[in-house]
Every structure is written in structure tokens, then in C-alpha cells.
Design a protein around this motif. Structure first.
Motif, PDB file in Angstrom:
ATOM      1  N   TYR A 245     -27.907 -11.465  20.446  1.00  0.00           N
ATOM      2  CA  TYR A 245     -28.802 -10.306  20.394  1.00  0.00           C
ATOM      3  C   TYR A 245     -28.048  -9.104  19.857  1.00  0.00           C
ATOM      4  O   TYR A 245     -26.973  -8.747  20.361  1.00  0.00           O
ATOM      5  N   VAL A 246     -28.601  -8.440  18.825  1.00  0.00           N
ATOM      6  CA  VAL A 246     -27.854  -7.357  18.169  1.00  0.00           C
ATOM      7  C   VAL A 246     -28.602  -6.033  18.146  1.00  0.00           C
ATOM      8  O   VAL A 246     -28.174  -5.088  17.489  1.00  0.00           O
ATOM      9  N   GLY A 247     -29.754  -5.934  18.864  1.00  0.00           N
ATOM     10  CA  GLY A 247     -30.407  -4.643  18.993  1.00  0.00           C
ATOM     11  C   GLY A 247     -31.811  -4.599  18.434  1.00  0.00           C
ATOM     12  O   GLY A 247     -32.344  -5.607  17.952  1.00  0.00           O
ATOM     13  N   ASN A 254     -29.953   1.894  15.865  1.00  0.00           N
ATOM     14  CA  ASN A 254     -28.519   1.943  15.605  1.00  0.00           C
ATOM     15  C   ASN A 254     -28.294   1.948  14.083  1.00  0.00           C
ATOM     16  O   ASN A 254     -28.716   1.021  13.391  1.00  0.00           O
ATOM     17  N   PRO A 255     -27.655   2.975  13.530  1.00  0.00           N
ATOM     18  CA  PRO A 255     -27.429   2.997  12.081  1.00  0.00           C
ATOM     19  C   PRO A 255     -26.685   1.768  11.567  1.00  0.00           C
ATOM     20  O   PRO A 255     -26.924   1.319  10.440  1.00  0.00           O
ATOM     21  N   ALA A 256     -25.795   1.214  12.402  1.00  0.00           N
ATOM     22  CA  ALA A 256     -25.059   0.016  11.987  1.00  0.00           C
ATOM     23  C   ALA A 256     -25.999  -1.173  11.839  1.00  0.00           C
ATOM     24  O   ALA A 256     -25.828  -2.001  10.933  1.00  0.00           O
ATOM     25  N   ALA A 258     -29.282  -0.921  11.142  1.00  0.00           N
ATOM     26  CA  ALA A 258     -30.083  -0.636   9.949  1.00  0.00           C
ATOM     27  C   ALA A 258     -29.321  -1.026   8.686  1.00  0.00           C
ATOM     28  O   ALA A 258     -29.897  -1.583   7.742  1.00  0.00           O
ATOM     29  N   LYS A 259     -28.019  -0.772   8.669  1.00  0.00           N
ATOM     30  CA  LYS A 259     -27.201  -1.158   7.513  1.00  0.00           C
ATOM     31  C   LYS A 259     -27.147  -2.673   7.373  1.00  0.00           C
ATOM     32  O   LYS A 259     -27.170  -3.213   6.252  1.00  0.00           O
ATOM     33  N   ARG A 260     -27.118  -3.377   8.500  1.00  0.00           N
ATOM     34  CA  ARG A 260     -27.089  -4.841   8.429  1.00  0.00           C
ATOM     35  C   ARG A 260     -28.394  -5.382   7.836  1.00  0.00           C
ATOM     36  O   ARG A 260     -28.385  -6.377   7.120  1.00  0.00           O
ATOM     37  N   LEU A 261     -29.506  -4.733   8.151  1.00  0.00           N
ATOM     38  CA  LEU A 261     -30.755  -5.153   7.529  1.00  0.00           C
ATOM     39  C   LEU A 261     -30.681  -4.942   6.015  1.00  0.00           C
ATOM     40  O   LEU A 261     -31.133  -5.802   5.240  1.00  0.00           O
ATOM     41  N   ARG A 262     -30.102  -3.825   5.596  1.00  0.00           N
ATOM     42  CA  ARG A 262     -29.957  -3.580   4.159  1.00  0.00           C
ATOM     43  C   ARG A 262     -29.019  -4.599   3.510  1.00  0.00           C
ATOM     44  O   ARG A 262     -29.254  -5.057   2.391  1.00  0.00           O
ATOM     45  N   ASP A 263     -27.952  -4.959   4.226  1.00  0.00           N
ATOM     46  CA  ASP A 263     -26.913  -5.814   3.644  1.00  0.00           C
ATOM     47  C   ASP A 263     -27.205  -7.303   3.784  1.00  0.00           C
ATOM     48  O   ASP A 263     -26.543  -8.118   3.121  1.00  0.00           O
ATOM     49  N   ALA A 264     -28.159  -7.675   4.622  1.00  0.00           N
ATOM     50  CA  ALA A 264     -28.452  -9.102   4.831  1.00  0.00           C
ATOM     51  C   ALA A 264     -28.904  -9.741   3.519  1.00  0.00           C
ATOM     52  O   ALA A 264     -29.622  -9.124   2.726  1.00  0.00           O
ATOM     53  N   ASP A 345     -21.298  -4.062  17.365  1.00  0.00           N
ATOM     54  CA  ASP A 345     -21.986  -2.803  17.039  1.00  0.00           C
ATOM     55  C   ASP A 345     -23.019  -2.460  18.109  1.00  0.00           C
ATOM     56  O   ASP A 345     -23.165  -1.292  18.496  1.00  0.00           O
ATOM     57  N   TYR A 346     -23.760  -3.472  18.568  1.00  0.00           N
ATOM     58  CA  TYR A 346     -24.779  -3.250  19.602  1.00  0.00           C
ATOM     59  C   TYR A 346     -24.131  -2.769  20.895  1.00  0.00           C
ATOM     60  O   TYR A 346     -24.604  -1.812  21.523  1.00  0.00           O
TER      61      TYR A 346
END
Length: 546
Positions: A245-247, A254-256, A258-264, A345-346
Motif C-alpha cells: 500500500y503506497v497511499g 503525497n507529491p511523491a 503523484a510523481k509516481r503516477l506520472r512516472d509509471a 514515501d508513504y
């Protein structure tokens, strides 16, 4: 021969309805008589918006349509707030509206409204029943539409002379559910696509979940070492303690993450529509240029491809798909470090950031997370206060979060009343802002009348905090329309016959909560917050730039 009200009540019983919510009106007296005849529970509320929100919350808990009865004109328009929640939250619900007599239509009779025109954009289907003998047919269709595909609310208008008229008509059993399922080939394709990814992200949300589905998601994700994020206010879709679970991709995410969604490079969307909140206003995931593989699982074919192009479209319940994936999960790939970093990050995001004042919301929510039982039901409406809950509370079981993805203020308290009525043996806690609570606090009478005993924690900072935050960012120091004059909320609770107290020092909160729980009745704990504490991440001075 039976009057329409009894025919309607028999139809409700055939569809398993044991309890309805209402504000009574003379336009549906025959329906009230039918409910009385069959012993169907009727929770009488104080305002139709609260009644509709209680029905919506009940549907979230049961997975079956919540039912509300309201009268014509003002009653129906008041109820629209709860119907909007049900529509945006994909919650099955049936609203029965008393209507003027058929012979008076189109004369602007007392409280006349064209419900097809009024409710058309707000609900899945709206109709008016003109013939008493067709009531079983309309009720059957209403329940079917409310539950099929993407669930949502349905409105049936009931002319009062139609309800009081007599008819000889057989009852109808519910229609067989129309369920779409993933094919074995689609499950294989999901596994194949995930296995090829380097930076996959599972996003879970939407309707149709259960504890079994939440367990299956955990099993699947942990076996494959996949990271799982959840959509806005769907944090109970998976045990938050899981290493996978990551949030949540909600407001103030969490901005981190949101960045993971962009980078996935791959997103497996399970039940979620991938709306604007999840995607950060379509910035973290751009419909015009997604730049990644999207595997979309949703029960409604019309939702897939509506905004985002999908590489694999699976028209099915997310619960069925995760069950299949848990039975035969993909082997862990090259993404183990990606998942571990996302979890780190979470956990870092959960580390409390201290806010000003003697009562600190991060500590209050942290105490609740550490001390409430796993099956405690936590509700909230809308406002900055909820950001502390979303960030710092850990949801461990399905069905423990009742909150509006539509962002409706006033929702948390009626939802808590409905939850306490449905589950009198469970702890129910409502977190509410001072503005949010005052939108529906008159339902305290409903709570007392029907034995509901939620603990309401009122976060009092003397303002509409979310709007003030945006106001200060755009027009610093130019305050208009966001300050509030508030009552003593503890005294107000006592005036209703409940328990109430005020907390001005955070160290006193645990003992205050214990007394509230021990009271065995509706309880209100007012937290006097420092006006500087605007959100988990910013003070008023910081927002102003001071």
C-alpha cells in the motif's frame, strides 16, 4: 385490491428493503401507511438532504440500494444534495418523491416540479409513475438501474392520487442482475502486460468492493510485489499496513505518489474512473497524452474510454478481477525497488508535521489511528480538517470509511448516524469541521430518536478553512465570507440530550474521547483549534506568504 402505498411497500420488501429514511409529507401518506403495514423501518430525519445522505451511506455499507422518501417541491430539491453525492460516488440509491395529483399537472400547482427535467442531469434515471398497477414494474426497474453497470441514484415521482388509488396487481420479484465478467483471456493479458512493465502502479477505487475483495487485492499485490494506490476517499479498499500500500491519490496527495503516477509505465485501474482528483486535474495523467499503458477494469463499458484511452478494456467488477489475479498472480518483476521506495514515501508522508496551537490535529488523528478498533467506522464531510484524517489515519478493513468523493460538506454527520443505526455494536466516529457540522447538525434529533451513538469530533477554527486557504493564496488579507460565529458545540450536544464537552488542550483529548464513548449516546467533542493551523502542510501565515 390494495392501495398504491401497500403495493409499493410490498415491492420494497421483495427487493430486501428493511429500512428507509424519510422526511414525511402529505404527498405520500399512502406509502407511509404501506411501510407501517409491513413493518418496514422508517428513520424519520430533520431535513431531506440529511435523509438522502443517510440512505447513501447505508448503500455504501451494504452494497445494495439505499432508499429515501421525500415530499414534493422543497423536499425533493433539498434531497438533491444527497443524490449528487450518490451519483459522483457511484452509489446505488432509490429516491421516492411525493408528487401533486395527476389532474393538477402543468398548472404550477402547489409545490409542482417537473422531476424529469430537474433530476435528469443528477441521477441515472428519473420517471413518474402514472398507473397504480405499474408500481411493481417501476420499482423493479429502479432497483435494477441503480445497481447495474456503474451504480447510481434513481428517482421515482409518485403522484398522491396514484398512490392512494386501488389496484389488483401481482407483486414482482427482483430482476436477475446483469453482471459482466472478465474472460480468462483478459486475466492472462493483464498478467502479461504487468509482467512487461518496469514501473507499474495499481490504482484501486470505485464501487462494488467487499472485505473479500480487499483481501484479494492485498494477496495479489503482495505476491507480485506491486505498489497499490487508492483513489480519493477509497482508502479502505486495502489494508493500509500492507507493504504494497503506497497511499491515496486524493486532494492534497503525497507529491511523491503523484510523481509516481506520472512516472509509471503501466497503470492497472481497478474500479476507479481515473477522475480529475485522482489524476491531479488531469495533469499527472493527461488524457491527450497518457504516455503509459493503461489497463482499465470497470463495471460500466461507457466509463472505459470515456476520458482515457485504454490498452486493455475489461468490463467487469474490480472485485471479480482481483479475485482471479489473487488466485494466479504474476511473478515479481524488476519493480521490487520501485515498490519499496513508494512504500517508504508513504511512511515518510505519515510522519506527523507539527502544526500550531495547543490542540494539534496530527496528534488527534494519530491517537485515533493507534487506538480505534480495526472495524471502527470513520466518517467525514468536506473541508481542510479532513486532510489530516486522509494523511494520518490508517484504514485496516473494508467498510470503515464513509466520505463523499463529491466533496459535499455536511455529509459526515448523517453518514455517522446511519452507520451507528446499522451497526450499533461498532465504534462510529465522525470528523467534522465547524462549518461542515453546522450544515446537518439538526440530525442530532434523528440520532437521539433512533438510538444512534456516534462520537462527533468538531474541528473548530472559526472559519470555512478550505475556502479561506484559497482566498489567502489568491487575495492575501482580503477576507470576505469565510469567518464563522460558532456556538458552544458541547453545550449544543447536551441540549439535544447527548454528551458534549470542549477540548482546548490536546493532552486532554484521550480522556475526553473515553468519556464520550462511555456515555453510550450521541457525543460531541469540540476541538478549539488555533486559527493559524490551516492544513497539514501549511499555516495561515505561510499561505499568505508572511
Amino acid at each position: 385490491m390494495r392501495h398504491g402505498g401497500l403495493i409499493l411497500a410490498e415491492a420494497l420488501r421483495a427487493h430486501g428493503v428493511e429500512r428507509v429514511f424519510s422526511v414525511p409529507g402529505e404527498s405520500f401518506l399512502a406509502a407511509l401507511d404501506g411501510l407501517h403495514e409491513l413493518g418496514i423501518g422508517n428513520v424519520v430525519c430533520r431535513q431531506e438532504g440529511g435523509a438522502a445522505m443517510m440512505a447513501e451511506a447505508t448503500a455504501k455499507m451494504t452494497g445494495t440500494p439505499g432508499v429515501v422518501f421525500v415530499t414534493r417541491g422543497p423536499g425533493a430539491t433539498n434531497a438533491s444534495s444527497g443524490l449528487h453525492v450518490a451519483m459522483q460516488d457511484s452509489t446505488p440509491m432509490v429516491c421516492f418523491v411525493g408528487q401533486i395529483a395527476r389532474g393538477h399537472r402543468d398548472r404550477e400547482a402547489f409545490q409542482e416540479v417537473d422531476y424529469r427535467a430537474f433530476f435528469g442531469p443528477l441521477v441515472k434515471w428519473v420517471a413518474e409513475v402514472d398507473q397504480t398497477e405499474r408500481l411493481p414494474e417501476y420499482v423493479m426497474r429502479a432497483f435494477h438501474v441503480a445497481q447495474s453497470g456503474r451504480p447510481g441514484p434513481v428517482v421515482l415521482a409518485l403522484p398522491e392520487d396514484m398512490l392512494s388509488a386501488q389496484a389488483d396487481v401481482p407483486d414482482l420479484a427482483p430482476t436477475a442482475p446483469a453482471v459482466s465478467r472478465a474472460t480468462p483471456e483478459q486475466i492472462v493479458k493483464i498478467v502479461e502486460n504487468v509482467s512487461r512493465a518496469k514501473h507499474p502502479l495499481v490504482v484501486a477505487g470505485g464501487p462494488g468492493w467487499s472485505q473479500e475483495a480487499a483481501d484479494a487485492l492485498k494477496t495479489f499485490a503482495e505476491a507480485a510485489k506491486l505498489p497499490v494506490a487508492v483513489s480519493f476517499r477509497r482508502q479502505d479498499r486495502m489494508d493500509n499496513r500492507s507493504p504494497s500500500y503506497v497511499g491515496d491519490l486524493g486532494v492534497g496527495a503525497n507529491p511523491a505518489l503523484a510523481k509516481r503516477l506520472r512516472d509509471a509505465d503501466l497503470v492497472l485501474a481497478l474500479g476507479t474512473r481515473l477522475g480529475d482528483i485522482v489524476t491531479g486535474g488531469y495533469e499527472h495523467l493527461d488524457p491527450a497524452q497518457p504516455g503509459k499503458t493503461i489497463l482499465h477494469v470497470h463495471p460500466d463499458a461507457d466509463e472505459i474510454g470515456r476520458v482515457f484511452r485504454s490498452d486493455l478494456a475489461v468490463v467487469a467488477q474490480a472485485a471479480d478481477v482481483v479475485a482471479a489475479l489473487a488466485a494466479d498472480p504474476p511473478a515479481p518483476g524488476d519493480w521490487a525497488a520501485w515498490t519499496e521506495a513508494a512504500r517508504a514515501d508513504y511512511e515518510a508522508w505519515q510522519t506527523p508535521k507539527e502544526t500550531p496551537g495547543a490542540v494539534k490535529m496530527e496528534r488527534v488523528v494519530g491517537w485515533l489511528a493507534a487506538n480505534l478498533p480495526d472495524d471502527a467506522i470513520v466518517t467525514n464531510g468536506a473541508g481542510n480538517y479532513a486532510a489530516w484524517l486522509h494523511r494520518y489515519y490508517s484504514f485496516r478493513r473494508f467498510g470503515t470509511q464513509l466520505a463523499p468523493t463529491s466533496g459535499s460538506m455536511g455529509y459526515g454527520f448523517p453518514a455517522a448516524v446511519a452507520a451507528s443505526i446499522a451497526h450499533p455494536d461498532r465504534t462510529v466516529v465522525c470528523l467534522a469541521g465547524d462549518g461542515c457540522f453546522q450544515m446537518t447538525l439538526n440530525e442530532a434529533s434523528t440520532a437521539m430518536q433512533h438510538g444512534a451513538k456516534p462520537v462527533v469530533i468538531v474541528c473548530n477554527n472559526g472559519r470555512y478553512g478550505t475556502i479561506r486557504m484559497h482566498q489567502e493564496r489568491q487575495y492575501p488579507g482580503r477576507v470576505s465570507g469565510t469567518d464563522l460565529a460558532n456556538p458552544d458545540f458541547g453545550a449544543l450536544a447536551r441540549a439535544y440530550g447527548g454528551y458534549g464537552e470542549v477540548v482546548e488542550d490536546g493532552e486532554a483529548f484521550p480522556q475526553a474521547f473515553a468519556r464520550a464513548r462511555a456515555s453510550g449516546t450521541l457525543a460531541v467533542i469540540e476541538l478549539r483549534l488555533d486559527p493559524e493551523a490551516l492544513s497539514p502542510g501549511a499555516t495561515l501565515s505561510e499561505v499568505r506568504g508572511g
